[in-house]
Design a protein around this motif. Structure first.
Motif, mmCIF file in Angstrom:
data_model
loop_
_atom_site.group_PDB
_atom_site.id
_atom_site.type_symbol
_atom_site.label_atom_id
_atom_site.label_comp_id
_atom_site.label_asym_id
_atom_site.label_seq_id
_atom_site.Cartn_x
_atom_site.Cartn_y
_atom_site.Cartn_z
ATOM 1 N N PHE A 292 0.806 -1.225 0.000
ATOM 2 C CA PHE A 292 0.000 0.000 0.000
ATOM 3 C C PHE A 292 0.840 1.277 0.000
ATOM 4 C CE2 PHE A 292 -2.732 -3.201 2.049
ATOM 5 C CZ PHE A 292 -3.827 -3.138 1.206
ATOM 6 N N HIS A 293 2.047 1.196 0.508
ATOM 7 C CA HIS A 293 2.932 2.363 0.614
ATOM 8 C C HIS A 293 2.316 3.476 1.461
ATOM 9 C CE1 HIS A 293 5.607 0.575 -2.336
ATOM 10 N NE2 HIS A 293 4.570 0.406 -3.154
ATOM 11 N N GLN A 294 1.390 3.111 2.333
ATOM 12 C CA GLN A 294 0.794 4.065 3.269
ATOM 13 C C GLN A 294 0.769 3.420 4.653
ATOM 14 O OE1 GLN A 294 -2.951 5.722 2.084
ATOM 15 N NE2 GLN A 294 -2.306 6.109 -0.025
ATOM 16 N N THR A 295 1.417 4.093 5.580
ATOM 17 C CA THR A 295 1.557 3.511 6.919
ATOM 18 C C THR A 295 0.208 3.320 7.609
ATOM 19 O OG1 THR A 295 3.693 4.617 7.126
ATOM 20 C CG2 THR A 295 2.701 3.752 9.144
ATOM 21 N N GLY A 296 -0.694 4.315 7.481
ATOM 22 C CA GLY A 296 -1.994 4.235 8.154
ATOM 23 C C GLY A 296 -2.799 3.035 7.711
ATOM 24 N N ILE A 297 -2.924 2.861 6.405
ATOM 25 C CA ILE A 297 -3.688 1.723 5.884
ATOM 26 C C ILE A 297 -3.018 0.411 6.276
ATOM 27 C CG2 ILE A 297 -4.469 0.577 3.778
ATOM 28 C CD1 ILE A 297 -4.747 3.296 2.486
ATOM 29 N N ALA A 298 -1.701 0.399 6.211
ATOM 30 C CA ALA A 298 -0.970 -0.820 6.552
ATOM 31 C C ALA A 298 -1.218 -1.224 8.006
ATOM 32 C CB ALA A 298 0.523 -0.617 6.310
ATOM 33 N N TRP A 299 -1.245 -0.241 8.911
ATOM 34 C CA TRP A 299 -1.474 -0.552 10.317
ATOM 35 C C TRP A 299 -2.900 -1.045 10.565
ATOM 36 C CZ3 TRP A 299 1.526 -1.771 14.065
ATOM 37 C CH2 TRP A 299 2.833 -1.300 14.118
ATOM 38 N N VAL A 300 -3.876 -0.409 9.928
ATOM 39 C CA VAL A 300 -5.273 -0.827 10.119
ATOM 40 C C VAL A 300 -5.479 -2.252 9.629
ATOM 41 C CG1 VAL A 300 -7.653 -0.412 9.413
ATOM 42 C CG2 VAL A 300 -6.188 1.518 10.034
ATOM 43 N N VAL A 301 -4.987 -2.532 8.439
ATOM 44 C CA VAL A 301 -5.147 -3.875 7.881
ATOM 45 C C VAL A 301 -4.365 -4.893 8.707
ATOM 46 C CG1 VAL A 301 -4.772 -5.322 5.848
ATOM 47 C CG2 VAL A 301 -5.546 -2.958 5.570
ATOM 48 N N SER A 302 -3.194 -4.492 9.190
ATOM 49 C CA SER A 302 -2.375 -5.424 9.973
ATOM 50 C C SER A 302 -3.057 -5.799 11.288
ATOM 51 C CB SER A 302 -1.003 -4.816 10.258
ATOM 52 O OG SER A 302 -1.101 -3.751 11.194
ATOM 53 N N VAL A 303 -3.754 -4.832 11.901
ATOM 54 C CA VAL A 303 -4.467 -5.129 13.145
ATOM 55 C C VAL A 303 -5.562 -6.167 12.897
ATOM 56 C CG1 VAL A 303 -6.032 -4.178 14.874
ATOM 57 C CG2 VAL A 303 -3.956 -2.938 14.266
ATOM 58 N N LEU A 304 -6.286 -6.005 11.801
ATOM 59 C CA LEU A 304 -7.344 -6.964 11.471
ATOM 60 C C LEU A 304 -6.766 -8.347 11.185
ATOM 61 C CD1 LEU A 304 -9.570 -4.721 9.150
ATOM 62 C CD2 LEU A 304 -9.938 -5.280 11.565
ATOM 63 N N ILE A 305 -5.703 -8.370 10.400
ATOM 64 C CA ILE A 305 -5.086 -9.659 10.060
ATOM 65 C C ILE A 305 -4.488 -10.315 11.303
ATOM 66 C CG2 ILE A 305 -3.228 -10.759 8.760
ATOM 67 C CD1 ILE A 305 -3.667 -8.710 6.559
ATOM 68 N N THR A 306 -3.824 -9.513 12.126
ATOM 69 C CA THR A 306 -3.208 -10.059 13.338
ATOM 70 C C THR A 306 -4.262 -10.604 14.295
ATOM 71 O OG1 THR A 306 -1.403 -8.463 13.146
ATOM 72 C CG2 THR A 306 -1.675 -9.563 15.267
ATOM 73 N N THR A 307 -5.379 -9.893 14.416
ATOM 74 C CA THR A 307 -6.465 -10.375 15.277
ATOM 75 C C THR A 307 -6.981 -11.722 14.796
ATOM 76 O OG1 THR A 307 -7.122 -8.091 15.771
ATOM 77 C CG2 THR A 307 -8.736 -9.828 16.209
ATOM 78 N N ALA A 308 -7.139 -11.860 13.481
ATOM 79 C CA ALA A 308 -7.598 -13.136 12.928
ATOM 80 C C ALA A 308 -6.573 -14.242 13.187
ATOM 81 C CB ALA A 308 -7.854 -12.988 11.432
ATOM 82 N N ILE A 309 -5.296 -13.920 13.024
ATOM 83 C CA ILE A 309 -4.248 -14.918 13.267
ATOM 84 C C ILE A 309 -4.241 -15.349 14.729
ATOM 85 C CG2 ILE A 309 -1.750 -15.291 13.316
ATOM 86 C CD1 ILE A 309 -1.534 -13.479 10.868
ATOM 87 N N MET A 310 -4.373 -14.384 15.636
ATOM 88 C CA MET A 310 -4.381 -14.707 17.065
ATOM 89 C C MET A 310 -5.584 -15.571 17.425
ATOM 90 S SD MET A 310 -1.690 -13.338 18.489
ATOM 91 C CE MET A 310 -2.110 -13.223 20.215
ATOM 92 N N ALA A 311 -6.724 -15.275 16.805
ATOM 93 C CA ALA A 311 -7.921 -16.080 17.068
ATOM 94 C C ALA A 311 -7.720 -17.510 16.592
ATOM 95 C CB ALA A 311 -9.134 -15.454 16.389
ATOM 96 N N LEU A 312 -7.102 -17.673 15.427
ATOM 97 C CA LEU A 312 -6.835 -19.020 14.909
ATOM 98 C C LEU A 312 -5.846 -19.768 15.798
ATOM 99 C CD1 LEU A 312 -6.592 -18.321 11.065
ATOM 100 C CD2 LEU A 312 -8.422 -19.521 12.275
ATOM 101 N N LEU A 313 -4.829 -19.072 16.277
ATOM 102 C CA LEU A 313 -3.855 -19.712 17.163
ATOM 103 C C LEU A 313 -4.507 -20.140 18.475
ATOM 104 C CD1 LEU A 313 -0.727 -17.402 16.656
ATOM 105 C CD2 LEU A 313 -1.051 -19.732 15.811
ATOM 106 N N ALA A 314 -5.384 -19.283 19.001
ATOM 107 C CA ALA A 314 -6.083 -19.633 20.240
ATOM 108 C C ALA A 314 -6.989 -20.842 20.025
ATOM 109 C CB ALA A 314 -6.897 -18.442 20.733
ATOM 110 N N TYR A 315 -7.697 -20.853 18.914
ATOM 111 C CA TYR A 315 -8.581 -21.984 18.611
ATOM 112 C C TYR A 315 -7.774 -23.268 18.462
ATOM 113 C CZ TYR A 315 -11.867 -24.951 16.082
ATOM 114 O OH TYR A 315 -12.666 -25.999 15.692
#
Length: 281
Positions: free
Chosen positions: A55-78
């Protein structure tokens, strides 16, 4: 009629168990949250670095990363709660999953300790003292229905739950019979003998019954789990029961007690291996 000594011992034990469980809950929760926060931060940074190249934009990258990271953490917990932890066919993958599951499992353990604290706070000292007194007065198992008759204010499910809070109380035969482990019996017997109410009124011993002999029970009955028990429930039941029946705890006791402990220990190991193998098919 409950033993006053056993009632006093149980009241003190409840205070001790509540304190220990509360401390374990706090430590497990704090450690789990620290590990989860650390994992979240590391994964987020890695994802941001990858997304920034897109994306070459820090703001968008951080927002998307939070969503992706949350999904990854949920999968790891499951995965940490549902997958078998004994499958070591792929060592690197097993080590990765074990490391990722530390945080979720610690938080999960803290919730179990918290639930135990709440249940201990509602422990009916009078009813449990009556049940323990009856169990301590005889060496054989007692039916749960028989204990219910002594505790008219309790229902079957609640009495079962309350007795399971006391370490050393074993429920066998589809939870239809109750038996004291030898370590707990060694604690309660002197308390009972020192109680004047029971000095001249011993409990008659019933006829021997084979119901608690392990060779007469199915693997589910030996571990005290339901036929549809999950792998996690099987492991928890095994760990709880093997501690009470492990032969090392009977090293200084008589030959009969040592042989009984060894017999039950072998039966628990065999039942655990059988049920785990069935669940992995």
């Amino acid at each position: 009629m409950p033993s006053d000594n056993i009632a006093s011992w149980l009241a003190r034990k409840r205070i001790t168990d509540v304190a220990i469980s509360t401390a374990c809950c706090a430590v497990a929760f704090a450690a789990g949250m620290v590990l989860l926060a650390l994992m979240f931060s590391v994964i987020s940074v890695i994802v941001v670095m990858v997304l920034f190249e897109v994306f070459h934009q820090t703001g968008i990258a951080w927002v998307v990363s939070v969503l992706i990271t949350t999904a990854i953490m949920a999968l790891l917990a499951y995965d940490s709660f549902t997958s078998g932890r004994d499958d070591m066919g792929n060592i690197p993958l097993w080590m990765f999953r074990e490391c990722c599951s530390f945080g979720p499992r610690l938080v999960h353990d803290s919730l179990r300790y918290f639930t135990r604290v709440l249940n201990l706070a509602r422990l009916d000292i009078a009813a449990c003292s009556i049940a323990l007194t009856r169990l301590a007065r005889q060496s054989k198992s007692v039916t749960l229905d028989e204990l219910l008759q002594l505790c008219p204010g309790m229902n079957r499910a609640r009495l079962r739950q309350q007795l399971l809070l006391i370490q050393g109380v074993l429920l066998i035969g589809h939870d239809s019979r109750v038996l004291l482990s030898e370590p707990l019996r060694l604690i309660l017997s002197p308390l009972l003998h020192n109680d004047r109410k029971f000095e001249s009124n011993p409990e008659p011993e019933p006829e021997p019954t084979p119901v608690h002999e392990p060779e007469k029970l199915s693997p589910h009955e030996i571990l005290g789990v339901a036929a549809n028990a999950t792998l996690v429930e099987i492991k928890m039941a095994y760990r709880n029961r093997i501690k009470d029946c492990h032969p090392d705890r009977f090293a200084n006791m008589d030959q009969t007690s040592r042989e009984r402990a060894e017999e039950w220990s072998k039966a628990l190991n065999a039942a655990y291996a059988t049920l785990v193998a069935d669940r992995k098919r």
